[in-house]
Design a protein around this motif. Structure first.
Motif, PDB file in Angstrom:
ATOM      1  N   ALA A 160       0.841  -1.200   0.000  1.00  0.00           N
ATOM      2  CA  ALA A 160       0.000   0.000   0.000  1.00  0.00           C
ATOM      3  C   ALA A 160       0.875   1.249   0.000  1.00  0.00           C
ATOM      4  O   ALA A 160       0.603   2.221  -0.716  1.00  0.00           O
ATOM      5  N   GLU A 161       1.933   1.219   0.793  1.00  0.00           N
ATOM      6  CA  GLU A 161       2.827   2.378   0.838  1.00  0.00           C
ATOM      7  C   GLU A 161       3.496   2.612  -0.518  1.00  0.00           C
ATOM      8  O   GLU A 161       3.813   3.746  -0.885  1.00  0.00           O
ATOM      9  N   ALA A 162       3.683   1.489  -1.258  1.00  0.00           N
ATOM     10  CA  ALA A 162       4.292   1.603  -2.596  1.00  0.00           C
ATOM     11  C   ALA A 162       3.263   2.026  -3.647  1.00  0.00           C
ATOM     12  O   ALA A 162       3.562   2.048  -4.840  1.00  0.00           O
ATOM     13  N   GLY A 163       2.043   2.306  -3.206  1.00  0.00           N
ATOM     14  CA  GLY A 163       1.041   2.862  -4.127  1.00  0.00           C
ATOM     15  C   GLY A 163       0.055   1.853  -4.673  1.00  0.00           C
ATOM     16  O   GLY A 163      -0.715   2.173  -5.577  1.00  0.00           O
ATOM     17  N   ARG A 164       0.039   0.656  -4.116  1.00  0.00           N
ATOM     18  CA  ARG A 164      -0.893  -0.368  -4.606  1.00  0.00           C
ATOM     19  C   ARG A 164      -2.258  -0.233  -3.946  1.00  0.00           C
ATOM     20  O   ARG A 164      -2.372   0.251  -2.815  1.00  0.00           O
ATOM     21  N   GLU A 165      -3.295  -0.718  -4.650  1.00  0.00           N
ATOM     22  CA  GLU A 165      -4.660  -0.739  -4.104  1.00  0.00           C
ATOM     23  C   GLU A 165      -4.830  -2.057  -3.373  1.00  0.00           C
ATOM     24  O   GLU A 165      -5.026  -3.099  -4.004  1.00  0.00           O
ATOM     25  N   VAL A 166      -4.722  -2.046  -2.057  1.00  0.00           N
ATOM     26  CA  VAL A 166      -4.639  -3.317  -1.319  1.00  0.00           C
ATOM     27  C   VAL A 166      -5.894  -3.580  -0.495  1.00  0.00           C
ATOM     28  O   VAL A 166      -6.396  -2.693   0.204  1.00  0.00           O
ATOM     29  N   THR A 167      -6.368  -4.832  -0.587  1.00  0.00           N
ATOM     30  CA  THR A 167      -7.417  -5.312   0.322  1.00  0.00           C
ATOM     31  C   THR A 167      -6.809  -6.407   1.179  1.00  0.00           C
ATOM     32  O   THR A 167      -6.108  -7.285   0.671  1.00  0.00           O
ATOM     33  N   LEU A 168      -7.060  -6.328   2.477  1.00  0.00           N
ATOM     34  CA  LEU A 168      -6.544  -7.338   3.405  1.00  0.00           C
ATOM     35  C   LEU A 168      -7.725  -8.157   3.919  1.00  0.00           C
ATOM     36  O   LEU A 168      -8.638  -7.613   4.550  1.00  0.00           O
ATOM     37  N   VAL A 169      -7.691  -9.462   3.636  1.00  0.00           N
ATOM     38  CA  VAL A 169      -8.765 -10.344   4.115  1.00  0.00           C
ATOM     39  C   VAL A 169      -8.203 -11.117   5.300  1.00  0.00           C
ATOM     40  O   VAL A 169      -7.285 -11.924   5.161  1.00  0.00           O
ATOM     41  N   CYS A 170      -8.779 -10.842   6.483  1.00  0.00           N
ATOM     42  CA  CYS A 170      -8.147 -11.308   7.725  1.00  0.00           C
ATOM     43  C   CYS A 170      -8.506 -12.733   8.122  1.00  0.00           C
ATOM     44  O   CYS A 170      -7.842 -13.316   8.977  1.00  0.00           O
ATOM     45  N   GLY A 171      -9.561 -13.291   7.538  1.00  0.00           N
ATOM     46  CA  GLY A 171     -10.033 -14.548   8.112  1.00  0.00           C
ATOM     47  C   GLY A 171     -10.887 -14.178   9.299  1.00  0.00           C
ATOM     48  O   GLY A 171     -12.045 -13.800   9.128  1.00  0.00           O
ATOM     49  N   GLU A 172     -10.335 -14.230  10.483  1.00  0.00           N
ATOM     50  CA  GLU A 172     -11.138 -13.820  11.642  1.00  0.00           C
ATOM     51  C   GLU A 172     -10.777 -12.407  12.097  1.00  0.00           C
ATOM     52  O   GLU A 172     -11.474 -11.454  11.842  1.00  0.00           O
ATOM     53  N   VAL A 173      -9.586 -12.303  12.734  1.00  0.00           N
ATOM     54  CA  VAL A 173      -9.273 -11.016  13.350  1.00  0.00           C
ATOM     55  C   VAL A 173      -7.968 -10.465  12.775  1.00  0.00           C
ATOM     56  O   VAL A 173      -7.086 -11.236  12.388  1.00  0.00           O
ATOM     57  N   LEU A 174      -7.876  -9.165  12.721  1.00  0.00           N
ATOM     58  CA  LEU A 174      -6.646  -8.524  12.275  1.00  0.00           C
ATOM     59  C   LEU A 174      -5.574  -8.706  13.360  1.00  0.00           C
ATOM     60  O   LEU A 174      -5.805  -8.369  14.522  1.00  0.00           O
ATOM     61  N   GLY A 175      -4.438  -9.268  13.000  1.00  0.00           N
ATOM     62  CA  GLY A 175      -3.330  -9.428  13.948  1.00  0.00           C
ATOM     63  C   GLY A 175      -3.663 -10.322  15.119  1.00  0.00           C
ATOM     64  O   GLY A 175      -3.589  -9.871  16.270  1.00  0.00           O
ATOM     65  N   PRO A 176      -4.025 -11.598  14.877  1.00  0.00           N
ATOM     66  CA  PRO A 176      -4.406 -12.456  16.007  1.00  0.00           C
ATOM     67  C   PRO A 176      -3.309 -12.634  17.052  1.00  0.00           C
ATOM     68  O   PRO A 176      -3.611 -12.872  18.219  1.00  0.00           O
ATOM     69  N   SER A 177      -2.057 -12.473  16.653  1.00  0.00           N
ATOM     70  CA  SER A 177      -0.980 -12.668  17.643  1.00  0.00           C
ATOM     71  C   SER A 177      -0.689 -11.388  18.422  1.00  0.00           C
ATOM     72  O   SER A 177       0.140 -11.384  19.326  1.00  0.00           O
ATOM     73  N   LEU A 178      -1.389 -10.300  18.078  1.00  0.00           N
ATOM     74  CA  LEU A 178      -1.139  -9.027  18.773  1.00  0.00           C
ATOM     75  C   LEU A 178      -2.066  -8.876  19.976  1.00  0.00           C
ATOM     76  O   LEU A 178      -3.176  -9.419  19.997  1.00  0.00           O
ATOM     77  N   HIS A 179      -1.635  -8.101  20.939  1.00  0.00           N
ATOM     78  CA  HIS A 179      -2.489  -7.741  22.066  1.00  0.00           C
ATOM     79  C   HIS A 179      -3.625  -6.857  21.527  1.00  0.00           C
ATOM     80  O   HIS A 179      -3.404  -6.046  20.606  1.00  0.00           O
ATOM     81  N   ALA A 180      -4.830  -7.001  22.114  1.00  0.00           N
ATOM     82  CA  ALA A 180      -5.995  -6.256  21.608  1.00  0.00           C
ATOM     83  C   ALA A 180      -5.704  -4.758  21.491  1.00  0.00           C
ATOM     84  O   ALA A 180      -6.116  -4.110  20.522  1.00  0.00           O
ATOM     85  N   ARG A 181      -4.952  -4.213  22.460  1.00  0.00           N
ATOM     86  CA  ARG A 181      -4.704  -2.764  22.421  1.00  0.00           C
ATOM     87  C   ARG A 181      -3.649  -2.377  21.389  1.00  0.00           C
ATOM     88  O   ARG A 181      -3.492  -1.208  21.059  1.00  0.00           O
ATOM     89  N   VAL A 182      -2.904  -3.361  20.915  1.00  0.00           N
ATOM     90  CA  VAL A 182      -1.880  -3.066  19.909  1.00  0.00           C
ATOM     91  C   VAL A 182      -2.485  -3.151  18.501  1.00  0.00           C
ATOM     92  O   VAL A 182      -1.961  -2.575  17.552  1.00  0.00           O
ATOM     93  N   ARG A 183      -3.634  -3.848  18.407  1.00  0.00           N
ATOM     94  CA  ARG A 183      -4.281  -3.938  17.084  1.00  0.00           C
ATOM     95  C   ARG A 183      -4.738  -2.571  16.602  1.00  0.00           C
ATOM     96  O   ARG A 183      -4.770  -2.314  15.408  1.00  0.00           O
ATOM     97  N   ARG A 184      -5.085  -1.704  17.552  1.00  0.00           N
ATOM     98  CA  ARG A 184      -5.655  -0.400  17.155  1.00  0.00           C
ATOM     99  C   ARG A 184      -4.667   0.435  16.334  1.00  0.00           C
ATOM    100  O   ARG A 184      -5.016   0.886  15.250  1.00  0.00           O
ATOM    101  N   PRO A 185      -3.429   0.659  16.814  1.00  0.00           N
ATOM    102  CA  PRO A 185      -2.519   1.449  15.972  1.00  0.00           C
ATOM    103  C   PRO A 185      -2.192   0.766  14.644  1.00  0.00           C
ATOM    104  O   PRO A 185      -1.957   1.448  13.643  1.00  0.00           O
ATOM    105  N   VAL A 186      -2.238  -0.571  14.639  1.00  0.00           N
ATOM    106  CA  VAL A 186      -1.977  -1.275  13.376  1.00  0.00           C
ATOM    107  C   VAL A 186      -3.116  -0.992  12.400  1.00  0.00           C
ATOM    108  O   VAL A 186      -2.895  -0.651  11.230  1.00  0.00           O
ATOM    109  N   ALA A 187      -4.361  -1.115  12.909  1.00  0.00           N
ATOM    110  CA  ALA A 187      -5.522  -0.858  12.047  1.00  0.00           C
ATOM    111  C   ALA A 187      -5.516   0.594  11.559  1.00  0.00           C
ATOM    112  O   ALA A 187      -5.825   0.872  10.394  1.00  0.00           O
TER     113      ALA A 187
END
Ligand SMILES: Cc1cc2nc3c(=O)[nH]c(=O)nc-3n(C[C@H](O)[C@H](O)[C@H](O)COP(=O)(O)OP(=O)(O)OC[C@H]3O[C@@H](n4cnc5c(N)ncnc54)[C@H](O)[C@@H]3O)c2cc1C
Length: 402
Positions: A160-187
């Protein structure tokens, strides 16, 4: 044990290289490393290879001690009874001790069309093919990244940073290995980069076609390039060789990384599993497990009882493009907590972690080349005294650099 000891390391990734360098520091130990490519692949930078910000390749001359013999070939079978490894090139290499460090690659998605149409980023060849596919596609064409673990997040952000049109399909949750509060800045970062995110119900990919992906809710997304990042799969070499593996094909070991079938075989990295101490497949684990596997071999050579492995984790670093990132802190046992560093500083920490990892390999190589040490402090008295005879290999395995 008297005489020269031959140790063969299969796999020249983080685990194999750190094991080989640790072993090569010991007098009386000859180390041969078997790897399919003549260069080291820095897998943690493969998402960067795709956009061209890094080539993810290092010269083995930099990271592997000069006293380690490199054989460029692929191991096809381990004959534990004969202590011999067969190579795809037709040769064999004999060992007194074996380090199994074949790592991992792309998982089989098990979804219709994925094997045919999806790309992956988890090995060099896959990442190179993906780069070519993207180069042949207009920048405005939709790109879908499937899987929102660390590899999916990093790949989606990089593109995306390189200018691509990106869709991210997460399955269940975005960043399952991340702490819930760390998912927010990632999102937030993904949103800032314009990444469209599908998560929760209806965000499982059920089919990949040449120009799209179908989700379990029935939705169809156009996709010129689809990248499957969900999960790693390990090579089946151990299973094919009749060694005990878990359901994922990882070589089953005890707490000293010794195969439960054969005390002359130890394992390190993604392709190993200590059943009572599970660890995450990661570079962080591999660079600790390589030297630990070497220590087990060296103690055994010295007639001592190997010690259980101890690992320490401080966190997980994610790059989210070149300009931002998130460092997620963890407890020493790798369980994440809410602590984090994000933004530009997070990107800086990730870059430092990547450089530190490479520097660690380079300094290990230098020590192995000079053989300055005869082992770690606890093992210093275990030095082997006898000179090295010729390495026992059949003629056809001589393709490797000496
Ligand atoms: C894009 C991406 C980013 C990542 N980022 C991070 C990160 O930030 N932090 C982190 O901790 N982890 C990260 N990882 C995961 C990390 O790269 C792996 O966990 C790590 O490479 C495992 O190290 P390893 O030595 O076990 O195996 P590998 O690095 O996979 O090396 C295994 C080697 O064995 C060779 N081999 C395989 N089969 C054979 C055979 N039959 N004969 C001879 N050789 C063989 C392979 O070709 C390879 O060279 C990332 C992975 C990817 C794909």
């Amino acid at each position: 044990m008297n005489g020269n000891v031959e140790v063969v390391v299969i796999g020249g990734g983080y685990g194999g290289v750190t094991a080989a360098n640790s072993l090569a520091r010991r007098d009386g130990v000859s180390v041969t490393l078997v790897n399919p490519r003549p260069h080291f692949v820095s897998r943690i930078r493969l998402h960067q290879l795709v956009t061209g910000s890094d080539d993810a390749v290092e010269d083995f001359g930099e990271v592997l001690g000069g006293k380690v013999r490199l054989v460029v070939d692929t191991a096809t079978r381990i004959d534990a009874a004969e202590r011999r490894v067969s190579l795809a090139g037709g040769g064999t290499v004999s060992y007194d001790h074996l380090v199994y460090a074949v790592g991992s690659g792309a998982a089989d998605p098990g979804v219709p069309g994925a094997a045919e149409f999806a790309h992956w980023v988890s090995d060099l060849e896959g990442a190179e093919r993906l780069r070519s596919a993207l180069a042949a596609t207009p920048a405005s064409a939709p790109v879908t990244v499937v899987g929102a673990g660390p590899t999916g997040l990093e790949t989606a952000a990089e593109l995306a940073e390189a200018g691509r049109e990106v869709t991210l399909v997460c399955g269940e949750v975005l960043g399952p290995s991340l702490h819930a509060r760390v998912r927010r800045p990632v999102a937030r970062r993904l949103a800032k980069l314009g990444v469209t995110v599908f998560e929760g119900s209806g965000a499982q990919v059920t089919e990949v076609t040449c120009d799209g992906v179908r989700l379990d809710g029935g939705r169809e997304l156009p996709s010129a390039v689809t990248i499957w990042t969900a999960g790693f799969r390990v090579p089946d070499l151990a299973a094919r060789s009749g060694l005990r593996t878990d359901t994922e094909g990882r070589l089953v070991t005890d707490a000293t990384l010794t195969s439960v079938d054969d005390m002359r075989i130890v394992a390190a990295g993604d392709a190993a599993v200590m059943t009572d101490r599970p660890f995450r497949m990661s570079c962080q684990a591999a660079v600790q497990l390589g030297p630990a596997a070497a220590a087990t071999v060296l103690r055994r050579i010295a007639g001592k009882t190997p010690a259980p492995v101890r690992m320490f984790f401080a966190g997980q670093c994610l790059s989210l493009g070149r300009n931002e990132g998130v460092t997620q802190f963890s407890y020493p046992n790798d369980k994440v907590n809410a602590g984090r560093i994000s933004g530009r500083t997070g990107a800086g920490v990730k870059e430092i972690a990547c450089r530190f990892t490479l520097n660690k390999l380079v300094s290990g190589a230098r020590k192995a080349s000079s053989r300055a040490s005869h082992g770690d402090r606890t093992d210093r008295t275990d030095r082997l005294e006898t000179p090295r005879p010729e390495h026992r290999t059949t003629p056809s395995d001589s393709r490797g650099a000496a």
